[in-house]
Design an enzyme around this catalytic site. Structure first.
Site, short mmCIF file in Angstrom:
data_model
loop_
_atom_site.label_atom_id
_atom_site.label_comp_id
_atom_site.label_asym_id
_atom_site.label_seq_id
_atom_site.Cartn_x
_atom_site.Cartn_y
_atom_site.Cartn_z
N HIS A 1 -6.03 -19.39 10.79
CA HIS A 1 -4.71 -19.87 11.19
C HIS A 1 -4.71 -21.39 11.12
O HIS A 1 -5.64 -22.04 11.61
CB HIS A 1 -4.40 -19.46 12.63
CG HIS A 1 -4.35 -17.99 12.88
ND1 HIS A 1 -3.17 -17.30 13.06
CD2 HIS A 1 -5.34 -17.07 13.03
CE1 HIS A 1 -3.44 -16.02 13.30
NE2 HIS A 1 -4.76 -15.85 13.29
N ASP B 1 2.79 -17.39 8.42
CA ASP B 1 2.67 -16.30 9.38
C ASP B 1 4.06 -15.75 9.69
O ASP B 1 5.02 -16.51 9.87
CB ASP B 1 2.00 -16.81 10.67
CG ASP B 1 1.51 -15.67 11.54
OD1 ASP B 1 0.28 -15.51 11.67
OD2 ASP B 1 2.37 -14.92 12.09
N ILE B 2 4.18 -14.43 9.75
CA ILE B 2 5.48 -13.79 9.96
C ILE B 2 6.00 -14.01 11.38
O ILE B 2 7.20 -13.90 11.64
CB ILE B 2 5.36 -12.27 9.65
CG1 ILE B 2 6.70 -11.69 9.26
CG2 ILE B 2 4.72 -11.51 10.79
CD1 ILE B 2 6.62 -10.30 8.65
N HIS C 1 -9.15 -14.25 8.07
CA HIS C 1 -8.06 -15.22 7.89
C HIS C 1 -8.21 -16.36 8.87
O HIS C 1 -8.68 -16.18 10.00
CB HIS C 1 -6.68 -14.56 8.05
CG HIS C 1 -6.52 -13.80 9.34
ND1 HIS C 1 -7.02 -12.52 9.51
CD2 HIS C 1 -5.93 -14.14 10.51
CE1 HIS C 1 -6.73 -12.12 10.73
NE2 HIS C 1 -6.08 -13.09 11.37
P1 5GP Z 1 -4.97 -12.13 14.09
O1 5GP Z 1 -4.52 -11.81 15.48
O2 5GP Z 1 -5.53 -10.91 13.37
O3 5GP Z 1 -5.86 -13.31 14.03
O4 5GP Z 1 -3.66 -12.60 13.35
C1 5GP Z 1 -2.92 -11.83 12.47
C2 5GP Z 1 -1.70 -12.65 12.13
O5 5GP Z 1 -1.06 -12.04 11.03
C3 5GP Z 1 -0.67 -12.73 13.26
O6 5GP Z 1 -0.44 -14.10 13.59
C4 5GP Z 1 0.58 -12.05 12.68
O7 5GP Z 1 1.78 -12.67 13.06
C5 5GP Z 1 0.33 -12.15 11.19
N1 5GP Z 1 0.93 -11.05 10.43
C6 5GP Z 1 0.84 -9.71 10.71
N2 5GP Z 1 1.48 -8.99 9.79
C7 5GP Z 1 1.99 -9.88 8.88
C8 5GP Z 1 2.76 -9.73 7.69
O8 5GP Z 1 3.10 -8.62 7.26
N3 5GP Z 1 3.11 -10.87 7.03
C9 5GP Z 1 2.73 -12.11 7.48
N4 5GP Z 1 3.14 -13.16 6.76
N5 5GP Z 1 2.00 -12.28 8.60
C10 5GP Z 1 1.63 -11.19 9.29
#
Ligand code: 5GP
Ligand code: ZN
Length: 111
Positions: A102, A30-31, A100
């Site tokens: 985590h 995760d970034i 996705h």
């Molecule tokens: P969500 O809130 O949709 O469950 O989580 C999305 C996750 O994707 C977040 O934890 C965010 O930090 C991660 N993320 C967003 N953009 C990128 C990216 O460009 N690269 C990576 N490696 N992670 C990302």
């Protein structure tokens, strides 16, 4: 899906720190990590949310969990403990609309 961030990560259009790949699953760091270990495990096939996976394709979720289990060992958190979660739609906190999971660990997480 052309405008999907995670599809672009899978096909290499956007760089990522890849930790696992097979024919159906891709995993990367995760970034914006919420803990020392914060990985994202995704199906290569684009589904916007968990709601969109047909019943007869739900086997992908078991495959994802199998990869999560292996990565937990590889990243040293299998015994200390870790959290697995998926956010679904707006009120669930989903920001990227490609399914996705985590994998978060490496510190004490709040209960
Ligand atoms: P969500 O809130 O949709 O469950 O989580 C999305 C996750 O994707 C977040 O934890 C965010 O930090 C991660 N993320 C967003 N953009 C990128 C990216 O460009 N690269 C990576 N490696 N992670 C990302
Ligand atoms: Zn996608």
């Amino acid at each position: 899906m052309p405008d999907c961030l995670f599809c672009k990560i899978i096909n290499g259009e956007i760089p990522s720190d890849k930790v696992y790949e097979d024919e159906i699953i891709f995993a990367f760091k995760d970034i914006n990590p919420k803990a020392p270990v914060h990985l994202l495990i995704i199906p290569k096939k684009h589904y916007p949310t968990l709601n969109d996976i047909p019943d007869d394709e739900m086997g992908i979720i078991a495959e994802i969990h199998n990869v999560i289990k292996k990565l937990a060992h590889e990243f040293g958190v299998a015994e200390s403990g870790y959290r697995v979660l998926t956010n679904v739609n707006r009120e669930g906190g989903q920001v990227v609309f490609h399914v996705h999971y985590h994998l978060i660990g490496g510190r004490q997480l709040p209960t």
